[in-house]
Design an enzyme around this catalytic site. Structure first.
Site, mmCIF file in Angstrom:
data_model
loop_
_atom_site.group_PDB
_atom_site.id
_atom_site.type_symbol
_atom_site.label_atom_id
_atom_site.label_comp_id
_atom_site.label_asym_id
_atom_site.label_seq_id
_atom_site.Cartn_x
_atom_site.Cartn_y
_atom_site.Cartn_z
ATOM 1 N N SER A 80 -11.666 20.791 14.914
ATOM 2 C CA SER A 80 -12.788 20.073 14.312
ATOM 3 C C SER A 80 -14.126 20.555 14.847
ATOM 4 O O SER A 80 -15.163 20.220 14.285
ATOM 5 C CB SER A 80 -12.643 18.558 14.510
ATOM 6 O OG SER A 80 -12.175 18.262 15.782
ATOM 7 N N ASN A 87 -18.938 16.965 9.624
ATOM 8 C CA ASN A 87 -19.370 16.459 10.929
ATOM 9 C C ASN A 87 -20.822 16.826 11.213
ATOM 10 O O ASN A 87 -21.539 16.091 11.879
ATOM 11 C CB ASN A 87 -18.450 16.974 12.036
ATOM 12 C CG ASN A 87 -17.118 16.245 11.994
ATOM 13 O OD1 ASN A 87 -17.025 15.143 11.442
ATOM 14 N ND2 ASN A 87 -16.086 16.844 12.541
ATOM 15 N N HIS A 133 -9.295 22.405 7.765
ATOM 16 C CA HIS A 133 -9.656 21.205 8.526
ATOM 17 C C HIS A 133 -9.345 19.946 7.721
ATOM 18 O O HIS A 133 -10.040 19.616 6.764
ATOM 19 C CB HIS A 133 -11.156 21.281 8.866
ATOM 20 C CG HIS A 133 -11.648 20.126 9.682
ATOM 21 N ND1 HIS A 133 -12.926 19.639 9.593
ATOM 22 C CD2 HIS A 133 -11.027 19.363 10.611
ATOM 23 C CE1 HIS A 133 -13.062 18.624 10.423
ATOM 24 N NE2 HIS A 133 -11.929 18.437 11.048
ATOM 25 N N GLU A 173 -11.639 20.781 4.597
ATOM 26 C CA GLU A 173 -12.629 21.859 4.658
ATOM 27 C C GLU A 173 -11.883 23.164 4.929
ATOM 28 O O GLU A 173 -11.166 23.257 5.928
ATOM 29 C CB GLU A 173 -13.634 21.614 5.793
ATOM 30 C CG GLU A 173 -14.579 20.456 5.533
ATOM 31 C CD GLU A 173 -15.534 20.193 6.713
ATOM 32 O OE1 GLU A 173 -16.664 19.762 6.473
ATOM 33 O OE2 GLU A 173 -15.126 20.412 7.870
HETATM 34 P P1 NAI Z 1 -3.230 15.150 19.690
HETATM 35 O O1 NAI Z 1 -3.561 15.104 21.131
HETATM 36 O O2 NAI Z 1 -2.795 13.914 19.010
HETATM 37 O O3 NAI Z 1 -2.073 16.245 19.468
HETATM 38 C C1 NAI Z 1 -2.083 17.505 20.006
HETATM 39 C C2 NAI Z 1 -0.625 17.946 20.236
HETATM 40 O O4 NAI Z 1 -0.615 19.318 20.577
HETATM 41 C C3 NAI Z 1 0.061 17.196 21.351
HETATM 42 O O5 NAI Z 1 1.257 16.635 20.873
HETATM 43 C C4 NAI Z 1 0.311 18.260 22.400
HETATM 44 O O6 NAI Z 1 1.544 18.055 23.078
HETATM 45 C C5 NAI Z 1 0.369 19.514 21.576
HETATM 46 N N1 NAI Z 1 0.040 20.706 22.319
HETATM 47 C C6 NAI Z 1 -0.926 20.866 23.251
HETATM 48 N N2 NAI Z 1 -0.909 22.131 23.682
HETATM 49 C C7 NAI Z 1 0.070 22.771 23.040
HETATM 50 C C8 NAI Z 1 0.580 24.097 23.067
HETATM 51 N N3 NAI Z 1 0.049 25.009 23.851
HETATM 52 N N4 NAI Z 1 1.583 24.407 22.241
HETATM 53 C C9 NAI Z 1 2.118 23.486 21.421
HETATM 54 N N5 NAI Z 1 1.703 22.226 21.364
HETATM 55 C C10 NAI Z 1 0.687 21.868 22.167
HETATM 56 O O7 NAI Z 1 -4.488 15.811 18.979
HETATM 57 P P2 NAI Z 1 -4.983 15.656 17.474
HETATM 58 O O8 NAI Z 1 -5.934 14.537 17.377
HETATM 59 O O9 NAI Z 1 -3.835 15.719 16.575
HETATM 60 O O10 NAI Z 1 -5.850 16.987 17.323
HETATM 61 C C11 NAI Z 1 -5.274 18.255 17.100
HETATM 62 C C12 NAI Z 1 -6.311 19.186 16.549
HETATM 63 O O11 NAI Z 1 -6.834 18.662 15.344
HETATM 64 C C13 NAI Z 1 -7.520 19.424 17.443
HETATM 65 O O12 NAI Z 1 -7.932 20.746 17.291
HETATM 66 C C14 NAI Z 1 -8.554 18.465 16.892
HETATM 67 O O13 NAI Z 1 -9.870 18.896 17.144
HETATM 68 C C15 NAI Z 1 -8.254 18.551 15.425
HETATM 69 N N6 NAI Z 1 -8.672 17.403 14.626
HETATM 70 C C16 NAI Z 1 -8.526 16.129 15.087
HETATM 71 C C17 NAI Z 1 -8.930 15.048 14.298
HETATM 72 C C18 NAI Z 1 -8.729 13.642 14.775
HETATM 73 O O14 NAI Z 1 -9.359 12.735 14.201
HETATM 74 N N7 NAI Z 1 -7.887 13.389 15.763
HETATM 75 C C19 NAI Z 1 -9.540 15.261 12.976
HETATM 76 C C20 NAI Z 1 -9.567 16.649 12.566
HETATM 77 C C21 NAI Z 1 -9.188 17.650 13.387
#
Ligand code: NAI
Length: 712
Positions: free
Chosen positions: A430, A501, A451, A463
């Protein structure tokens, strides 16, 4: 000229009129079509020996998709009398279907909405197919108007006033079974026997003459007591008020017309309808909502690139990271029958991701419970795996892991050599620039941002972010893929905060500035909601999470230090463990039974140290300018930088991404209604705020030339 209607005679006294507009995917009621219908009715009436007419469609899955909205555009400024005349013309034409000397039956397969539903409704009888796409409805209120070819006058006479009010003011479609229960249609038939069933119906009506009794009944007033009428009016208007918050005038206007016409004969009710419709037609809300229709329509057709590129077929996907976003993205794939591999470095996260996905895809909307049949259908499409080889075999690989540049790059370094030659690698980041993420890739042209928004299940916007080296082929494929998932993708060039954003941040930032200047949180929230936002900016902070908002904000402060300052309030609250809704305390307190946002007197101690020495009160108009003009200025910078290909992408992005009020037509559409010169004027009192409230060169140029954003 090619005709859009084919008249055939399966039996000597039976006519079948088949609507099939040449070269179009759907039948649409344009002026020439209505004229053609009129000519055909003349011909059939002249015969004198006809027993019945079946009206049907030659397009599978579509009966009639409604009136031609492009024709609406040319009449938006027409005087009321001209609109009344247009309504009367349509009413009189359709009304003939209930007056001709033979039985008329609409045989409906597929979508039958708006003007199409009105045409069908004026027939003596209707039957619908059991096809999956078959639906009936009056979506006009979604365009800020109501049915104007008899929909409000005839439907209550046919299915009862309360049912008709619900259909017309709610705008939702119903399926064949519900239509049958309401008495809207006589029967449901298999698609391939629809016309035969219609002919049988005509033969029966010929004998029973029931249709003649109905013609008489439906031409008179509605049989309803004053008490019932009063009760219906009170309950329906309360419900409408709750749903529209007074921002969408059409449903309440439809209700008034329907209540007012109840005691009259149908012709007087039609007259009320036409005059009521003229008041709504061309109104600001009608124009804005039509704009939304055209924005969405353009988005459906937009390939995301300017040249001719054939998107690659995506039959399989892999998602890395099974957290909130990864699980949501995987579920979206599975629901659309895309074979999906899911991996996560954390075994527990993977397990809980899989559970969440299966719960989501097996959810049955009708029973509101998980459904075993759906689970059995979808489960085989999901493969939870720890194998890089399995992940890398997909057509598209989407990374949704922790927001950390180095960790993301490591994953790409490991996976890229294993990917197929034509596969696309994408990040759901993001905040991290796509070009930076792609810096060490062998094939950066096959990398882009895809995105998704949170929650993926609900949010239609995606996006597609183009890094410096992303190829058109990759963008076209990512756009087609997002559409396959049922999303509305917009293509955005790489840049801090991408599009949504970037525009949201100035607005959120300004809310904090207002607080330290002395504005009351409740007033800020109220103004934003009155403007039409789904929630106020302070509530949004609490929902997003103050820690997340802080990190997202940092990208923007770093990129645009001249116009976005880092408010110390956020880190102070985060430090105190007040992270928003998720921790029970943020700007508001959620520590009550229903977890509702409630003002918290303790908040003051975190805000107080940062209050300006001289605070003052703010009027609603001042707060509105402060919240929305910086956002608008940022949008003009986005246009100057050519971050998007079309102004309409900005509007669609904000409506689908943050719930910018549809009745305002979009941020730039709204700006056009104000006019660039007036906006420049409105910015003058904000001069003290510095660069963030200064008119941009684009705005000044537009003000000088009297141009509109939508002119470009
Ligand atoms: P989250 O913390 O819920 O999930 C991330 C997952 O990735 C975790 O389950 C973790 O164990 C796993 N992980 C971490 N390092 C890893 C690796 N090296 N290999 C494999 N798995 C790994 O995070 P979330 O919120 O789902 O965010 C994920 C991405 O999406 C980020 O880049 C964030 O910026 C983006 N994003 C998040 C939004 C939100 O509202 N939470 C909205 C849009 C994008």
């Amino acid at each position: 000229m090619a005709t859009s209607m084919n008249l055939s005679f399966p039996e000597s006294d039976l006519a079948v009129l088949t609507l099939d507009m040449p070269g179009k995917g759907a039948n649409i009621l344009s002026r020439p079509i209505l004229e053609e219908l009129s000519v055909n009715l003349d011909r059939l009436e002249e015969r004198g020996d006809l027993a019945g007419l079946v009206i049907t469609s030659g397009k599978p899955g579509i009966f009639i998709a409604g009136a031609d909205l492009r024709e609406f555009l040319s009449s938006l400024d027409a005087p009321d009398e001209a609109i009344v005349d247009k309504c009367v013309l349509g009413q009189k034409l359709f009304q003939r279907l209930s007056e001709v000397p033979f039985v008329t039956v609409a045989a409906i397969d597929g979508i039958c909405v708006g003007g199409g539903a009105e045409l069908a409704m004026w027939c003596d009888r209707r039957i619908m197919s059991d096809g999956a796409k078959t639906e009936l409805g009056f979506p006009e209120v979604k365009l800020g108007i109501f049915p104007g070819w008899g929909g409000t006058a005839r439907s209550p006479r046919m299915i009862g006033l309360a049912n008709a009010v619900e259909m017309v003011t709610g705008g939702a479609s119903i399926g064949a079974e519900e239509a049958h229960k309401l008495g809207w249609i006589s029967q449901i038939a298999p698609v391939d026997r629809l016309t035969d069933a219609a002919i049988r119906l005509i033969r029966n009506e010929q004998k029973s003459k029931d249709y003649l009794a109905d013609r008489e009944r439906w031409a008179g007033p509605i049989d309803i007591s004053e008490t019932e009428l009063g009760f219906l009016g009170a309950t329906a208007s309360a419900m409408i008020q709750q749903q529209t918050k007074g921002q969408y005038p059409a449903p309440i206007a439809a209700l008034e017309v329907m209540l007012g016409g109840a005691g009259l004969d149908v012709n007087a009710a039609l007259d009320l309808e036409a005059r009521g419709m003229a008041k709504l037609f061309g109104s600001p809300v009608n124009s804005a909502l039509l704009n939304i229709f055209f924005l969405t329509d353009r988005n459906k057709k937009d390939t995301g690139v300017d040249g001719e590129f054939t998107p690659q077929k995506i039959n399989s996907a892999a998602v890395i990271g099974a957290g909130i976003m990864g699980a949501g993205i995987a579920a979206a794939n599975v629901k659309r029958q895309v074979v999906t591999a899911l991996s996560d470095a954390n075994q527990k996260a993977l397990q809980s991701g899989v559970k969440g996905i299966l719960d989501e895809v097996s959810f049955n909307k009708k029973t509101r419970k998980p459904d075993l049949d759906r689970a059995i259908e979808f489960a085989p499409l999901l493969n939870a795996t720890e194998s890089d080889a399995e992940v890398a075999s997909a057509d598209v690989v989407i990374e949704a892991i922790v927001e950390n540049l180095e960790v993301k790059r490591q994953i790409y370094g490991r996976l890229e050599p294993l990917l197929r030659e034509d596969a696309i690698l994408a990040s759901n980041t993001s905040t991290i620039p796509i070009t930076e993420l792609a810096a060490e890739l062998e094939r950066p042209e096959q990398f882009c941002g895809i995105h998704f928004f949170n929650p993926v299940r609900k949010m239609k916007l995606v996006e597609v972010i183009r890094g410096e080296k992303t190829s058109d082929q990759t963008v076209a494929t990512a756009v087609a893929y997002a559409k396959r998932l049922g999303k509305s993708p917009i293509v955005v060039n790489d840049g801090p905060g991408f599009l949504v954003n970037r525009l949201l941040l100035p607005y959120m930032n300004e809310a904090l500035e207002l607080i330290v200047n002395g504005a009351q949180i409740k007033d800020i929230e109220k103004v934003a909601k009155q403007f039409g936002m789904p929630m106020g900016p302070i509530t949004l902070y609490d929902m997003v999470g103050l820690d997340t908002a802080f990190y997202a904000g940092r990208t923007m402060w770093e990129a645009f230090p001249d116009r976005i300052s880092a408010s110390p309030i956020l880190p102070a609250l985060v430090k105190a463990g007040r992270l928003g809704r998720k921790s029970g305390l943020g700007f508001f307190s959620y520590q009550n039974k229903k977890k509702r946002a409630q003002p918290d007197p303790d908040l003051q101690q975190y805000v107080e140290p940062y209050m300006q020495e001289e605070t003052r009160e703010f009027t609603a108009a001042e707060i509105e300018s402060r919240l929305f003009l910086p956002m608008l200025l940022e949008a003009t910078r986005v246009l100057e930088e050519k971050l998007v290909r079309d102004v309409r992408d900005v509007d669609l992005g904000l409506i689908f991404g943050i719930g910018f009020p549809p009745f305002k037509g979009g941020l730039l559409y709204w700006a056009d209604t104000l006019g660039a010169a007036n906006i420049v004027e409105a910015l003058k009192p904000l001069e003290d705020m510095g660069p963030r409230a200064q008119p941009t060169p684009l705005l000044l140029e537009m003000a000088a030339a009297g141009k509109k954003f939508y002119d470009s």
